[in-house]
Scaffold this active site. Structure first.
Site, PDB file in Angstrom:
ATOM      1  N   CYS A 227       0.812  -1.228   0.000  1.00 32.71           N
ATOM      2  CA  CYS A 227       0.000   0.000   0.000  1.00 32.71           C
ATOM      3  C   CYS A 227       0.849   1.284   0.000  1.00 32.71           C
ATOM      4  O   CYS A 227       0.587   2.216  -0.771  1.00 32.71           O
ATOM      5  CB  CYS A 227      -0.942  -0.006   1.204  1.00 32.71           C
ATOM      6  SG  CYS A 227      -0.126  -0.463   2.743  1.00 32.71           S
TER       7      CYS A 227
ATOM      8  N   HIS B 217      -3.249   6.454   4.468  1.00 38.94           N
ATOM      9  CA  HIS B 217      -1.815   6.546   4.769  1.00 38.94           C
ATOM     10  C   HIS B 217      -1.293   7.907   4.300  1.00 38.94           C
ATOM     11  O   HIS B 217      -1.661   8.385   3.212  1.00 38.94           O
ATOM     12  CB  HIS B 217      -1.027   5.483   3.998  1.00 38.94           C
ATOM     13  CG  HIS B 217      -1.164   4.086   4.526  1.00 38.94           C
ATOM     14  ND1 HIS B 217      -1.887   3.753   5.638  1.00 38.94           N
ATOM     15  CD2 HIS B 217      -0.615   2.923   4.070  1.00 38.94           C
ATOM     16  CE1 HIS B 217      -1.799   2.445   5.844  1.00 38.94           C
ATOM     17  NE2 HIS B 217      -1.036   1.921   4.904  1.00 38.94           N
TER      18      HIS B 217
END
Ligand code: A2P
Length: 340
Positions: A133, A246
C-alpha cells in the site's frame, strides 16, 4: 465489438480488503459474468451483498477455480502461496494482494498508472502481484517526476493507518481510545504497544539490517515497479492512530534539475494524482480527505533547500482502496480489456 464477460473470484472476501474489492467491482464497469466469493471454512455459507443480491461465501479449496477467469486474492501470504499456483494451473489469472509473489522475477508487480505494460508478463506464472500500500501511493506520485528528471534517491517516512493491519487493528484503536478517555485499562492484542494516542515506528518484522519488512518492501518494490535498480531508497514506516488513509513525507533527489513549479505542473496532469496544495489557505492533503476515494493526493510540494536537485512533498491515499482493492481491480480491468 462487445467485451467478453468474465467470471471473477474474490479470495478473502470476508476481510477488510476483500470487502472493499467487492465494493470496487460493484462501482466499476468491469465486464462481469459471475462473481464467486471465497474465504476460510469459518465463513462458508455466509452471505454477502453484491449489486442487490446475496452471494454465498464458499470455502477456498484447490479445486475452487474451475471456470474462474480472474481470481483476486487478499487472504494473507500463506493462503496465496498455497492456493495461487493451483488457481493459475486451472487456467485463471491471479491478482494477488499479499507480499508472497511480489519479488518473484516471473511475476509482474503492477501499478496501472505507472507500469501497465508489465501486465503482459502474467503468462509466465499466471500471477500478477499488487504492490504494498505505501509503495503504490508513493510511485503514483513519483512516476511523473521520474519520467521527466530521473530519480537518484528517495527518503520517505510513512504515517500509516491501522486498517492496513486488518479489521482487528481497527477495533484495537477504537477500543483502546475509548478505554483511555474513560480512564479504563486496555490490553493490546494486535500491536506490541498502545496505538491510541501513540506512534509505533514498527510495521512488519524487524530484519537483520535494522529495517522492518515494510520498509524493505518500499525499497525493493519501488525499484521493481519503476524498473530502475539504481534508485536509492530509504524508508521509516510508522503506524499512527488513524483509521483509514496513509500519509507519507517524501523527499526525492532527482538526477536532472526540476523546479517545484515544473513538478507541480507534471503532477497536475498525472493519472491518478490530485494536487491539493494551497498552504496560504491551510489546504494540504490529510488522511481524512484521502480516505474513501481513489486518487493519490499530493501537497506541501517544495524545493528541498538542503540539496541541489531535491523536492519535498506530502502524499496521501486510501490504503484500503488505491493501496489495495482499487489497484487490484484496475489490474483486473486491464487484463479484461487488453489480454483475456
Ligand atoms: P475468514 O473470514 O473466513 O477468516 P483480514 O485481513 O481483514 O483479517 O481478512 C483476511 C481474509 O482472508 C478473510 O476473508 C479470511 O477469511 C481470509 N482467510 C484467512 N485465512 C484463510 C484460509 N486459510 N483460506 C481462505 N481464506 C482465508
Amino acid at each position: 465489438m462487445t467485451q467478453k464477460k468474465l467470471n471473477v473470484a474474490v479470495v478473502g472476501a470476508t476481510g477488510a480488503v476483500g470487502n472493499q474489492m467487492i465494493a470496487c467491482l460493484e462501482e466499476s464497469d468491469f465486464p462481469l459474468n459471475g462473481l464467486r466469493l471465497m474465504a476460510s471454512a469459518r465463513s462458508a455459507g455466509r452471505r454477502l451483498r453484491f449489486k442487490g443480491n446475496d452471494v454465498e461465501v464458499e470455502e477456498l479449496t484447490e479445486s475452487s477455480f474451475k471456470g474462474v477467469d480472474i481470481a483476486i486474492f487478499s487472504a494473507g501470504g500463506g493462503t496465496s502461496r498455497r492456493f495461487a499456483p493451483a488457481a493459475a494451473k486451472s487456467g485463471c489469472v491471479v491478482v494477488d494482494n499479499s507480499s508472497a509473489w511480489r519479488m518473484d522475477p516471473d511475476v509482474p508487480l503492477v501499478v496501472p498508472e505507472v507500469n501497465p505494460h508489465a501486465i503482459a508478463g502474467y503468462t509466465k506464472k499466471g500471477i500478477i502481484a499488487n504492490p504494498n500500500c505505501s509503495t503504490i501511493q508513493m510511485v503514483v506520485a513519483l512516476n511523473p517526476i521520474y519520467r521527466k528528471a530521473g530519480i537518484k534517491r528517495i527518503v520517505v517516512a510513512t504515517y500509516q493507518a491501522v486498517s492496513g493491519t486488518g479489521k482487528k487493528a481497527v477495533d484495537e484503536l477504537f477500543d483502546g481510545t475509548r478505554a483511555m478517555i474513560n480512564f479504563l485499562d486496555y490490553k493490546e492484542k494486535v500491536y506490541p504497544h498502545r496505538i491510541a494516542f501513540n506512534c509505533l515506528p514498527h510495521i512488519d518484522k524487524f530484519q537483520e539490517n535494522g529495517y522492518t519488512g515494510e520498509e524493505m518492501k518500499m525499497v525493493n518494490e519501488t525499484r521493481k515497479i519503476l524498473e530502475d535498480d539504481r534508485i536509492a531508497v530509504t524508508a521509516t514506516t510508522v503506524r499512527v492512530p488513524v483509521f483509514y488513509g496513509h500519509s507519507e513525507a517524501v523527499n526525492v533527489e532527482t538526477r536532472d534539475p526540476l523546479s517545484a513549479e515544473a513538478a507541480r505542473a507534471l503532477l497536475e496532469n498525472a493519472p491518478g494524482v490530485k494536487v491539493v496544495d494551497d498552504p496560504a489557505n491551510d489546504v494540504y492533503p490529510m488522511a481524512i480527505d484521502g480516505a474513501g476515494q481513489d486518487m493519490t493526493l499530493v501537497g506541501r510540494l517544495r524545493k528541498d533547500i538542503s540539496i541541489e536537485n531535491g523536492l519535498d512533498m506530502w502524499v496521501v491515499a486510501d490504503n484500503i482502496r488505491k493501496g489495495a482493492a482499487t489497484n487490484a481491480v484496475q489490474i483486473a480491468q486491464l487484463l479484461a480489456s487488453d489480454y483475456l
